[in-house]
Design an enzyme around this catalytic site. Structure first.
Site, PDB file in Angstrom:
ATOM      1  CE1 TYR A 106      20.866  42.356  55.486  1.00  0.00           C
ATOM      2  CE2 TYR A 106      21.865  41.920  57.476  1.00  0.00           C
ATOM      3  CZ  TYR A 106      20.860  41.763  56.737  1.00  0.00           C
ATOM      4  OH  TYR A 106      19.718  41.000  57.074  1.00  0.00           O
TER       5      TYR A 106
ATOM      6  CE  LYS B 138      17.678  43.351  56.623  1.00  0.00           C
ATOM      7  NZ  LYS B 138      16.225  43.269  56.407  1.00  0.00           N
TER       8      LYS B 138
ATOM      9  CB  SER C 141      18.811  42.061  60.530  1.00  0.00           C
ATOM     10  OG  SER C 141      20.027  41.170  60.755  1.00  0.00           O
TER      11      SER C 141
HETATM   12  N1  LIG Z   1      18.435  34.429  56.933  1.00  0.00           N
HETATM   13  C1  LIG Z   1      19.151  35.174  57.762  1.00  0.00           C
HETATM   14  O1  LIG Z   1      19.804  34.845  58.658  1.00  0.00           O
HETATM   15  C2  LIG Z   1      18.570  36.519  58.230  1.00  0.00           C
HETATM   16  C3  LIG Z   1      18.771  37.217  59.471  1.00  0.00           C
HETATM   17  C4  LIG Z   1      18.098  38.549  59.894  1.00  0.00           C
HETATM   18  C5  LIG Z   1      17.151  39.085  58.809  1.00  0.00           C
HETATM   19  N2  LIG Z   1      17.183  38.631  57.733  1.00  0.00           N
HETATM   20  C6  LIG Z   1      16.067  39.026  56.569  1.00  0.00           C
HETATM   21  O2  LIG Z   1      15.240  38.299  56.323  1.00  0.00           O
HETATM   22  C7  LIG Z   1      14.660  38.457  55.126  1.00  0.00           C
HETATM   23  C8  LIG Z   1      14.384  37.430  54.144  1.00  0.00           C
HETATM   24  O3  LIG Z   1      15.703  36.891  54.379  1.00  0.00           O
HETATM   25  P1  LIG Z   1      15.832  35.366  53.660  1.00  0.00           P
HETATM   26  O4  LIG Z   1      17.234  34.763  54.595  1.00  0.00           O
HETATM   27  O5  LIG Z   1      14.772  34.530  53.991  1.00  0.00           O
HETATM   28  O6  LIG Z   1      16.467  35.425  52.159  1.00  0.00           O
HETATM   29  P2  LIG Z   1      16.336  34.379  50.965  1.00  0.00           P
HETATM   30  O7  LIG Z   1      16.254  33.087  51.390  1.00  0.00           O
HETATM   31  O8  LIG Z   1      17.641  34.796  50.281  1.00  0.00           O
HETATM   32  O9  LIG Z   1      14.883  34.909  50.318  1.00  0.00           O
HETATM   33  C9  LIG Z   1      14.899  36.105  49.729  1.00  0.00           C
HETATM   34  C10 LIG Z   1      13.751  36.156  49.060  1.00  0.00           C
HETATM   35  O10 LIG Z   1      13.614  37.697  48.571  1.00  0.00           O
HETATM   36  C11 LIG Z   1      13.404  37.692  47.194  1.00  0.00           C
HETATM   37  N3  LIG Z   1      14.184  38.843  46.730  1.00  0.00           N
HETATM   38  C12 LIG Z   1      15.335  39.307  47.232  1.00  0.00           C
HETATM   39  N4  LIG Z   1      15.651  40.348  46.247  1.00  0.00           N
HETATM   40  C13 LIG Z   1      14.440  40.827  45.662  1.00  0.00           C
HETATM   41  C14 LIG Z   1      14.180  41.801  45.008  1.00  0.00           C
HETATM   42  N5  LIG Z   1      15.226  42.769  44.593  1.00  0.00           N
HETATM   43  N6  LIG Z   1      13.037  42.023  44.450  1.00  0.00           N
HETATM   44  C15 LIG Z   1      12.180  41.074  44.581  1.00  0.00           C
HETATM   45  N7  LIG Z   1      12.276  40.013  45.482  1.00  0.00           N
HETATM   46  C16 LIG Z   1      13.510  39.764  45.980  1.00  0.00           C
HETATM   47  C17 LIG Z   1      14.278  36.407  46.773  1.00  0.00           C
HETATM   48  O11 LIG Z   1      13.568  36.121  45.378  1.00  0.00           O
HETATM   49  P3  LIG Z   1      14.235  36.356  44.087  1.00  0.00           P
HETATM   50  O12 LIG Z   1      15.702  36.257  44.430  1.00  0.00           O
HETATM   51  O13 LIG Z   1      13.680  35.472  42.869  1.00  0.00           O
HETATM   52  O14 LIG Z   1      14.066  37.897  43.733  1.00  0.00           O
HETATM   53  C18 LIG Z   1      13.391  35.506  47.518  1.00  0.00           C
HETATM   54  O15 LIG Z   1      12.145  35.210  47.638  1.00  0.00           O
HETATM   55  C19 LIG Z   1      15.507  39.740  54.732  1.00  0.00           C
HETATM   56  O16 LIG Z   1      15.283  40.997  54.704  1.00  0.00           O
HETATM   57  C20 LIG Z   1      16.978  39.449  55.408  1.00  0.00           C
HETATM   58  O17 LIG Z   1      17.602  40.690  55.297  1.00  0.00           O
HETATM   59  C21 LIG Z   1      17.470  37.121  57.190  1.00  0.00           C
END
Ligand SMILES: NC(=O)c1ccc[n+]([C@@H]2O[C@H](COP(=O)([O-])OP(=O)(O)OC[C@H]3O[C@@H](n4cnc5c(N)ncnc54)[C@H](OP(=O)(O)O)[C@@H]3O)[C@@H](O)[C@H]2O)c1
Length: 236
Positions: free
Chosen positions: A154, A158, A141
């Site tokens: 967090y 990261k 991130s």
């Molecule tokens: N969105 C942003 O702005 C952003 C920015 C920078 C980095 N990121 C990073 O990108 C990645 C994805 O983020 P996102 O925003 O796409 O997240 P999201 O929309 O909340 O989706 C998260 C996914 O991971 C699964 N998950 C979460 N905790 C889990 C666990 N303990 N075991 C197994 N599966 C799990 C969720 O399914 P379940 O809940 O059913 O388990 C879901 O499929 C993360 O690492 C996040 O830190 C996101």
């Protein structure tokens, strides 16, 4: 046999966009998440949209639980052998400050965001190393590059993900396995549900997926080590 990608946490957000992109292009996809209904819905969706050759493994697994992660990886190793791409994506965002966030927040975020990537890589790497081929993407991130006041644990998780990616990169050079860390800024996913900010303050998860697709298509002579992506209007 068609190519195979493993993505942790692909029922929503960035992981889902990557699963859809690769499935549309005929790749087999394995993923895990905690919610079984969402996993089944994803599987049915991918079956409908992907070419027939693609195969889908969707397993219930909490990535913060190393034993469940081991079982997920064992299934993949047994059914597929070496995978072509691993995306360490599953992660949670919990805002907070080190001085006043909830007890246990550091442990929870490290287990979900970092240890999951460490263990899943270790479980799948032996087959990839045997084949001297493959590509690992680690979803870090902007918070892994730049701390901010409400980033707390967090941000620690990261930054650590960047460390994992750098260490893997050095170790895997002689094995022909590429390693890429992505540092996305705000991307419009469920992590931001309830936000009052307009859509144009965010990147689209499909853009992150297109980037992963493009990077893995480069020749094996090139490793894209790190990519920083921000919304056009900058960080939120
Ligand atoms: N969105 C942003 O702005 C952003 C920015 C920078 C980095 N990121 C990073 O990108 C990645 C994805 O983020 P996102 O925003 O796409 O997240 P999201 O929309 O909340 O989706 C998260 C996914 O991971 C699964 N998950 C979460 N905790 C889990 C666990 N303990 N075991 C197994 N599966 C799990 C969720 O399914 P379940 O809940 O059913 O388990 C879901 O499929 C993360 O690492 C996040 O830190 C996101």
């Amino acid at each position: 046999m068609n190519k195979k990608i493993v993505i942790s946490g692909a029922t929503k957000g960035i992981g889902r966009a990557i699963a859809e992109k690769f499935a549309m292009n005929g790749w087999s996809v394995a993923t895990c998440a905690r919610n079984t209904d969402e996993l089944e819905k994803l599987k049915q969706h991918l079956i409908k949209t992907a070419p027939e050759a693609a195969v889908f493994i969707t397993e219930k697994c909490d990535v913060s639980n190393t034993e469940q992660l081991r079982q997920f990886a064992q299934k993949i190793n047994k059914e597929w052998g070496a995978v072509d791409v691993l995306v360490n994506n599953a992660g949670v965002f919990l805002p907070g400050q080190i001085m006043n966030e909830a007890d246990g927040q550091l442990e929870k975020l490290m287990e979900t965001n970092l240890y999951s990537a460490y263990h899943l890589s270790r479980f799948l790497l032996p087959e990839m190393i045997k084949k001297s081929d493959g590509h690992i993407f680690n979803i870090s991130s902007v918070a892994g590059l730049q701390a901010y006041p409400n980033g707390g644990s967090y941000s620690i998780s990261k930054f650590a993900m960047m460390g994992l990616s750098k260490a893997l990169r050095e170790e895997l050079k002689p094995h022909g396995i590429r390693v890429t860390a992505l540092m996305p800024g705000a991307t419009l996913t469920d992590s931001w549900s309830g936000t009052s900010l307009p859509d144009n303050r965010f990147m689209k998860p499909e853009d992150v997926a297109d980037l992963v697709w493009s990077i893995q298509q480069l020749s094996k002579n090139t490793d894209v080590e790190e990519v920083l992506l921000r919304p056009l209007l900058g960080d939120i």
